[in-house]
Design an enzyme around this catalytic site. Sequence first.
Site: not given
Ligand code: URA
Length: 242
Positions: A106
Amino acid sequence: MATLRLDKLGAEAAGVARTEARKLILKGQVQLDGEICRAIDRKVDPTTVELCCGGAALSHQANVYLMLYKPKGVVSASRDGRDETVVDLVQGTYPRRELFPAGRLDKTSTGFVLLTDDGTFAHQILAPRRHVSKEYFVELDTPLTQQMIDGFAEGVTLADGEKMMPAGLFAVEGEPNSARVVLRQGVYHQIKRMFGVFDAGVNELHRSAIGEVRLDESLLPGQFRELTAQEVEVLRSATAGK
Ligand code: URA
């Protein structure tokens, strides 16, 4: 090993545009195994050929594999109209490569992103049935509970009804709001959604390892390095035969 046209190989090996490579070849500046070659479309095997330009030996790397420490605020994409991408961080060093991230983090997450131009390799790393593990450290807005640990081990059912595969959730000594998570899946916002089922928010999320390869501790956010041949091999063998 697949063959490549001489102009493509020359461009990649010398880090120049294909048109520039063609000019050098036509001018007789390029030698293949000690002989001048002016055929821009000659098919050559990059793993066995000796390539020289202007008398200097060039080495060609068939594919590029990078370990990047993704900072916050950068998106896991090749191109984005608005935000800086993980590929933007490395493109200056590899201007002729079509790099892309093998897996996403993310925008607000940090840590290990693998960048490559090897589509087959990326596909193998990402294929859910190959189960390459990924390790994360998270900081929650509430203390970790045994109920969360048991729930992760069993397989969390997300709010939309989708059942996740069992995942490892481990306490971090002396840090009640922190945890280590080991996933073998890559569902959108997976960790945040899994903790959401337990009414826990994720304040920080950092990916520390992909398979047996750990994010190099000497890298700072935004920095990257090439994976060693051994690291590429470790990841390849993690997916082999699965
Ligand atoms: N799970 C999430 O919620 N965000 C990420 O960036 C990676 C795994």
